[in-house]
Design a protein around this motif. Structure first.
Motif, PDB file in Angstrom:
ATOM      1  N   LEU A 262       0.842  -1.197   0.000  1.00 16.36           N
ATOM      2  CA  LEU A 262       0.000   0.000   0.000  1.00 16.36           C
ATOM      3  C   LEU A 262       0.876   1.245   0.000  1.00 16.36           C
ATOM      4  CD1 LEU A 262      -2.805   1.305   0.201  1.00 16.36           C
ATOM      5  CD2 LEU A 262      -2.611   1.148   2.685  1.00 16.36           C
ATOM      6  N   LEU A 263       0.632   2.136  -0.978  1.00 15.67           N
ATOM      7  CA  LEU A 263       1.370   3.386  -1.079  1.00 15.67           C
ATOM      8  C   LEU A 263       0.381   4.538  -1.145  1.00 15.67           C
ATOM      9  CD1 LEU A 263       2.820   1.133  -3.203  1.00 15.67           C
ATOM     10  CD2 LEU A 263       4.540   2.935  -3.243  1.00 15.67           C
ATOM     11  N   GLY A 264       0.572   5.540  -0.308  1.00 16.22           N
ATOM     12  CA  GLY A 264      -0.247   6.740  -0.351  1.00 16.22           C
ATOM     13  C   GLY A 264       0.535   7.878  -0.960  1.00 16.22           C
ATOM     14  N   VAL A 265      -0.097   8.675  -1.832  1.00 13.54           N
ATOM     15  CA  VAL A 265       0.606   9.773  -2.499  1.00 13.54           C
ATOM     16  C   VAL A 265      -0.253  11.026  -2.407  1.00 13.54           C
ATOM     17  CG1 VAL A 265      -0.349   9.093  -4.747  1.00 13.54           C
ATOM     18  CG2 VAL A 265       1.667  10.566  -4.633  1.00 13.54           C
ATOM     19  N   HIS A 266       0.399  12.114  -2.075  1.00 14.62           N
ATOM     20  CA  HIS A 266      -0.255  13.431  -2.050  1.00 14.62           C
ATOM     21  C   HIS A 266       0.417  14.321  -3.077  1.00 14.62           C
ATOM     22  CE1 HIS A 266      -2.109  17.108  -0.657  1.00 14.62           C
ATOM     23  NE2 HIS A 266      -0.922  17.656  -0.453  1.00 14.62           N
ATOM     24  N   VAL A 267      -0.359  14.923  -3.941  1.00 11.72           N
ATOM     25  CA  VAL A 267       0.171  15.813  -4.969  1.00 11.72           C
ATOM     26  C   VAL A 267       0.111  17.235  -4.428  1.00 11.72           C
ATOM     27  CG1 VAL A 267      -0.048  16.635  -7.323  1.00 11.72           C
ATOM     28  CG2 VAL A 267      -0.598  14.262  -6.785  1.00 11.72           C
ATOM     29  N   ARG A 268       1.291  17.824  -4.219  1.00 14.44           N
ATOM     30  CA  ARG A 268       1.371  19.189  -3.704  1.00 14.44           C
ATOM     31  C   ARG A 268       1.565  20.152  -4.879  1.00 14.44           C
ATOM     32  NH1 ARG A 268       1.725  21.060   1.293  1.00 14.44           N
ATOM     33  NH2 ARG A 268       2.022  18.959   2.122  1.00 14.44           N
ATOM     34  N   SER A 269       0.857  21.261  -4.808  1.00 15.43           N
ATOM     35  CA  SER A 269       0.907  22.229  -5.901  1.00 15.43           C
ATOM     36  C   SER A 269       2.312  22.798  -6.045  1.00 15.43           C
ATOM     37  CB  SER A 269      -0.091  23.364  -5.641  1.00 15.43           C
ATOM     38  OG  SER A 269       0.059  24.385  -6.607  1.00 15.43           O
ATOM     39  N   ASP A 270       2.724  23.006  -7.295  1.00 19.49           N
ATOM     40  CA  ASP A 270       4.057  23.555  -7.533  1.00 19.49           C
ATOM     41  C   ASP A 270       4.108  25.066  -7.407  1.00 19.49           C
ATOM     42  OD1 ASP A 270       2.625  24.303  -9.730  1.00 19.49           O
ATOM     43  OD2 ASP A 270       3.950  23.368 -11.213  1.00 19.49           O
ATOM     44  N   THR A 271       2.980  25.704  -7.001  1.00 14.47           N
ATOM     45  CA  THR A 271       3.002  27.157  -6.801  1.00 14.47           C
ATOM     46  C   THR A 271       3.694  27.541  -5.518  1.00 14.47           C
ATOM     47  OG1 THR A 271       0.852  27.121  -5.677  1.00 14.47           O
ATOM     48  CG2 THR A 271       0.856  27.395  -8.079  1.00 14.47           C
ATOM     49  N   GLY A 272       3.805  26.579  -4.570  1.00  9.61           N
ATOM     50  CA  GLY A 272       4.446  26.873  -3.286  1.00  9.61           C
ATOM     51  C   GLY A 272       3.519  27.559  -2.310  1.00  9.61           C
ATOM     52  N   LEU A 273       2.247  27.809  -2.674  1.00  2.99           N
ATOM     53  CA  LEU A 273       1.321  28.476  -1.770  1.00  2.99           C
ATOM     54  C   LEU A 273       0.725  27.484  -0.797  1.00  2.99           C
ATOM     55  CD1 LEU A 273      -0.520  30.781  -4.321  1.00  2.99           C
ATOM     56  CD2 LEU A 273       1.466  31.310  -2.902  1.00  2.99           C
ATOM     57  N   ALA A 274       0.302  28.015   0.373  1.00  2.00           N
ATOM     58  CA  ALA A 274      -0.264  27.151   1.409  1.00  2.00           C
ATOM     59  C   ALA A 274      -1.557  26.530   0.921  1.00  2.00           C
ATOM     60  CB  ALA A 274      -0.511  27.961   2.684  1.00  2.00           C
ATOM     61  N   GLU A 275      -1.801  25.301   1.298  1.00  2.89           N
ATOM     62  CA  GLU A 275      -2.997  24.585   0.908  1.00  2.89           C
ATOM     63  C   GLU A 275      -3.839  24.311   2.151  1.00  2.89           C
ATOM     64  OE1 GLU A 275      -1.730  21.080  -1.039  1.00  2.89           O
ATOM     65  OE2 GLU A 275      -0.587  22.104  -2.565  1.00  2.89           O
ATOM     66  N   LEU A 287      -2.406   7.772   9.843  1.00  4.70           N
ATOM     67  CA  LEU A 287      -3.292   6.620   9.672  1.00  4.70           C
ATOM     68  C   LEU A 287      -2.739   5.670   8.627  1.00  4.70           C
ATOM     69  CD1 LEU A 287      -5.967   5.136  10.167  1.00  4.70           C
ATOM     70  CD2 LEU A 287      -7.009   6.622   8.431  1.00  4.70           C
ATOM     71  N   LEU A 288      -2.262   6.216   7.515  1.00  6.46           N
ATOM     72  CA  LEU A 288      -1.704   5.370   6.455  1.00  6.46           C
ATOM     73  C   LEU A 288      -0.514   4.569   6.979  1.00  6.46           C
ATOM     74  CD1 LEU A 288      -1.667   4.691   3.364  1.00  6.46           C
ATOM     75  CD2 LEU A 288      -0.025   6.565   3.121  1.00  6.46           C
ATOM     76  N   THR A 289       0.348   5.210   7.743  1.00  7.79           N
ATOM     77  CA  THR A 289       1.508   4.510   8.305  1.00  7.79           C
ATOM     78  C   THR A 289       1.072   3.442   9.290  1.00  7.79           C
ATOM     79  OG1 THR A 289       2.790   6.549   8.052  1.00  7.79           O
ATOM     80  CG2 THR A 289       3.714   4.844   9.461  1.00  7.79           C
ATOM     81  N   ASP A 290       0.078   3.757  10.120  1.00 11.37           N
ATOM     82  CA  ASP A 290      -0.409   2.778  11.096  1.00 11.37           C
ATOM     83  C   ASP A 290      -1.016   1.549  10.418  1.00 11.37           C
ATOM     84  OD1 ASP A 290       0.389   4.431  13.115  1.00 11.37           O
ATOM     85  OD2 ASP A 290      -1.594   5.299  13.469  1.00 11.37           O
ATOM     86  N   LEU A 291      -1.583   1.749   9.249  1.00 12.05           N
ATOM     87  CA  LEU A 291      -2.206   0.634   8.527  1.00 12.05           C
ATOM     88  C   LEU A 291      -1.210  -0.113   7.652  1.00 12.05           C
ATOM     89  CD1 LEU A 291      -5.589   2.298   7.478  1.00 12.05           C
ATOM     90  CD2 LEU A 291      -5.202   0.638   9.311  1.00 12.05           C
ATOM     91  N   GLY A 292       0.069   0.201   7.780  1.00 17.86           N
ATOM     92  CA  GLY A 292       1.098  -0.541   7.055  1.00 17.86           C
ATOM     93  C   GLY A 292       1.484   0.032   5.717  1.00 17.86           C
ATOM     94  N   GLY A 293       0.993   1.210   5.372  1.00 22.64           N
ATOM     95  CA  GLY A 293       1.339   1.822   4.098  1.00 22.64           C
ATOM     96  C   GLY A 293       2.514   2.769   4.225  1.00 22.64           C
ATOM     97  N   THR A 294       2.946   3.290   3.093  1.00 25.13           N
ATOM     98  CA  THR A 294       4.027   4.284   3.066  1.00 25.13           C
ATOM     99  C   THR A 294       3.496   5.550   2.410  1.00 25.13           C
ATOM    100  OG1 THR A 294       4.830   3.397   0.945  1.00 25.13           O
ATOM    101  CG2 THR A 294       5.848   2.547   2.972  1.00 25.13           C
TER     102      THR A 294
END
Length: 839
Positions: A262-275, A287-294
């Motif tokens: 299991l792999l979790g991925v978050h796409v962060r905007s390349d504008t550098g602005l706060a999300e 939660l992802l780490t606790d469930l055995g994912g990276t």
């Protein structure tokens, strides 16, 4: 010359058959006509391993003498001189005996490979550097001989020699691994079923990763971009949305059913602005780490394309996404991320999970939520834009009417377009759009033939007016969006500065909690901020800033902190745009609370440790140091009480003198112990008054008894002028200090040298110096002299329990003075007591 190839047999534990397999491969290659020699094989006394060598040529070993013992190592030079096609070299991680050319055997193997010789070797999983600590945790044994992972990974072939734990234990029980007298201990310790199972899994996982690397290299070398379903990998898109927790749990259940990674991925905007959603994003990562994912993060301007690229790079077989919560009209305008991923994913299975979780309601009203304004400009700038549009348009029209004979219709439109751009810069999109519409109407009325009518005679002018209105509107929109981006960037910069400032306060401030609370109040312009902690129905203020200080959460906005504390905010409600910085402050406040608790626990632990050390030392003193005078007293009393011996008057006098002397010695020890206990507990309260040193020093010398008193018969030179000003001190404590210092000097000074006691005024202080001519103490050890129960130079006749100097410094500091030590010219130490002059 081509470099040789390296083949490694990897095992989970000793005895699985690595050496046996290596020899079998060497014998098989020899049968095919390959020139094979045995560079070194460790049989460990195993008969079947020795038999497996059969008729293979064995290079004689080199004998190395080290510390009187002769060891056998591989003769590297002999193997290089022999130049076989294949060399069998056992135990890759072995450390050579000092005196060999290389420290490690794998370095010997590198030389063989560089010489073009193929090498077959063996290694156990516990010797790999990357898993050495894991193996130590599993088995309780730290392996000293390790080999870098890159050496093993660089091998051309790695073959796992696998064996079930029960089969290996049976092999050991039959005596095929260790000698009979070692079997029981090995089976009960290192070779337990649990240990062997864990080591086997570790070896399998390491080998599987190596296979994945080889597969990835092959796919890249052959330009294969489509994923191969050699192993299920599930990628879940982590966005920080409210329904993200359910999405991650669903993906984890899918991975568990198919034994997938299991792999979790978050796409962060390349504008550098706060999300937004950063706090939920952190919760989802945990939660992802606790469930055995990276958890992984990628940066990109296109979320859909970034997701697909990541999934393809990781050779994923399934991609799990949440259903979009965006309005339909936004998807029609900007496109659907889900549709984009489905089109670009190719063979990757796409799972779209609906988010049916309703947003939570209730709770304290902390934020003043407001609609997103069309303009990011301030109200003052918008008003200025409306004023400019209302006043500037008529004035500009009058100017154009005045110069109308010199301009044509396109020129008039360009001037109006420039004016609309200026309005957009000043006031944003609203005033600019209205100015554009009004300018188009004015242009039609005053400058488009026939003038002063709404009728347009030529079709070209109709097109020109429509294009003018469209261009003016687009310019207004672009300028407004640019202003919003600039405002967002400025806000992000301000947020970063605020977060950096509160983090800096947390590190540098003496009271980080107070500093963080004060910074929170000033940053958000609040009336008051307080950190409260419940205490049996009431509230205790841990830290506060501003007035009046909130003493209860009732009627105020609140946020929960770590450890049961509550953050109370008093003042205007914060806007939703401030939530990012507020969460950072809350996290820093929680860290400050935790830091305060840890500091208190550390101080309590240090106090308890010091108390334990003091109690241990006291027990040691009672059990050892106090026993010596008691034994002398007991022996003298027992001798005096004997009826069968006639003691002379001289003998009786000596016994009585011993009793008196040892009693005084015991009294001094007990007194020092009690004084140290008083100092440690902080209950020493000196009675300070003006004291003359010429009165204290003689009394101190008269109070010295025991061995120091006998040694003092050789002379103590006192040079304390009567005209010295009086000092602020407790006379009784100062007398004890002087007596301790002089007694210490007498015990450690050379017999032919006298001890000097002298005093003099230095500015607003008077220094009393006790000078001895002993062997001295190294400078690095001098501060340790003032620690309790330290006896540097125990050869003295009356060493005591090592509390004299510690008690003396404690008394001097309690009186507001200083006790220091320096070298005596010619050898020895000089102790200086510095006290303030009495006014």
């Amino acid at each position: 010359m081509a470099r040789g190839q390296l083949r490694i047999y990897l095992g989970a534990a000793p005895g699985v058959g690595k050496t046996f397999a290596m020899l079998d491969e060497g014998w098989r290659r020899k049968g095919r006509g390959t020139d094979v020699v045995v560079g070194l094989v460790e049989t460990h006394g195993r008969r079947r391993t020795l038999e497996q060598i059969r008729d293979l040529e064995v290079v004689p070993r080199r004998r190395v003498e080290y510390r009187g013992t002769v060891f056998e190592e591989m003769d590297l030079d002999a193997v290089l001189a022999r130049r076989p096609q294949v060399a069998l070299v056992d135990e890759l991680a072995h450390t050579n005996v000092p005196g060999c050319r290389n420290v490690k055997r794998w370095e010997d193997i590198e030389e063989l490979l560089d010489a073009g010789i193929d090498v077959i070797s063996t290694v156990n999983i516990q010797h790999l550097e990357s898993v050495n600590d894991v193996v130590a945790e599993i088995t309780g044994i730290q392996q000293q001989e390790t080999v870098p992972d890159e050496v093993v990974r660089a091998a051309d072939q790695i073959e796992l020699v696998d064996m079930a734990p029960e089969a290996l234990r049976r092999r050991m029980a039959h005596g095929n691994v260790y000698a009979a007298d070692k079997v029981d201990a090995a089976l009960a310790n290192y070779f337990r079923v649990g240990n062997l199972s864990a080591l086997r899994e570790l070896a399998l996982l390491w080998t599987a990763d190596r296979v994945d690397e080889a597969l990835q290299d092959y796919r890249e070398a052959h330009g294969i971009s489509r994923p191969w379903e050699t192993r299920e990998r599930i990628v879940v898109a982590v966005t920080g949305a409210p329904s993200g927790e359910n999405l991650i749990r669903r993906a984890a259940r899918m991975a568990a059913r198919s034994h997938a990674e299991l792999l979790g991925v978050h796409v962060r905007s390349d504008t550098g602005l706060a999300e937004g959603g950063e706090d939920r994003l952190e919760q989802h990562r945990v939660l992802l780490t606790d469930l055995g994912g990276t958890y992984h993060e990628v940066v990109g301007s296109d979320p859909g394309d970034s997701l697909v690229r990541f999934a393809l790079a990781e050779n994923a077989t399934q991609l799990v996404m949440g259903a979009s919560a965006r309005p339909r009209w936004r998807e029609l305008l900007s496109g659907s991320v889900i549709n984009q991923v489905v089109r670009a994913a190719g063979p990757i299975d796409i799972h779209v999970i609906s988010g049916d979780e309703a947003p939570a309601r209730g709770g304290p009203r902390l934020l003043a939520h407001r609609r997103r304004r069309l303009s990011a400009l301030s109200r003052e700038r918008q008003i200025a834009g409306w004023v400019l549009a209302a006043v500037g348009l008529p004035l500009l029209t009058l100017l154009l009417l005045w110069v109308d004979p010199h301009l044509n219709l396109p020129s008039d439109m360009l001037v109006y377009l420039l004016f609309v751009g200026a309005v957009a810069v000043v006031g944003g999109m609203g005033p600019a759009v209205v100015a554009a519409l009004a300018a188009s109407l004015v242009t039609n009325w005053f400058f488009t033939p026939p003038v002063h009518t709404w009728t347009i005679a030529e079709a070209d002018n109709v097109v020109a007016l429509v294009v003018f209105l469209a261009v003016a509107t687009v310019v207004s929109l672009l300028v407004s969006r640019l202003a919003r981006r600039s405002a967002d960037a400025a806000r992000a910069h301000a947020e970063a500065e605020a977060i950096a400032a509160v983090a800096g306060n947390l590190v540098e401030a003496e009271n980080p909690l107070e500093a963080a609370v004060g910074h929170l109040r000033s940053t958000f312009d609040l009336d008051a901020v307080a950190v409260l902690r419940g205490d049996g129905g009431s509230w205790v203020v841990e830290a506060s800033a501003g007035e009046p200080v909130p003493t209860s959460p009732d009627g105020h906005a609140t946020l929960a902190l770590r450890g049961g504390a509550t953050l109370v905010l008093d003042g205007p409600a914060l806007h939703s745009e401030d939530v990012q910085v507020l969460r950072a402050f809350v996290a820093q406040l929680g860290a400050a609370l935790e830091q305060r608790e840890l500091r208190a626990e550390a101080e309590s632990a240090a106090t308890a440790a010091e108390g334990d050390r003091l109690r241990t030392a006291i027990l040691r003193a009672v059990s050892h140091d106090l026993r010596t005078p008691l034994a002398s007293i007991k022996a003298s009393v027992t001798s005096l009480l004997q009826d069968d011996v006639e003691w002379s008057a001289h003998d009786r006098q000596e016994f009585l003198a011993t009793i008196e002397e040892e009693t005084d010695r015991l009294n001094r020890m007990v007194g020092n112990l009690l004084d140290m206990s008083r100092l440690h507990s902080g209950i020493v309260e000196p009675g300070l008054r003006a004291v003359g040193l010429e009165e204290v020093v003689p009394r101190a010398l008269m109070s010295i008894s025991g061995d120091a008193a006998r040694l003092g018969a050789r002379g103590v030179k006192v040079e304390v002028p009567e005209q010295l000003p009086r000092v602020v001190a407790d006379p009784d404590l100062l007398e004890r200090v002087v007596a301790n210092l002089v007694a210490n000097a007498l015990l450690h000074s050379r017999r032919e040298a006298a001890v000097r006691v002298e005093a003099g005024q230095v500015g607003t202080r008077v220094d009393l110096r006790v000078v001895d001519h002993g062997v001295g103490v190294p400078e690095r050890e001098r501060e340790r002299m003032f620690e309790p129960f330290q006896r540097l130079g125990d050869g003295a006749a009356d060493s005591g329990v090592g509390l004299g100097l510690a008690v003396s410094r404690g008394f001097v500091e309690a009186m507001g003075g200083e006790l220091s030590v320096d070298d005596t010219p010619g050898g020895g130490l000089t102790f200086t007591v510095s006290l303030p002059v009495a006014s």
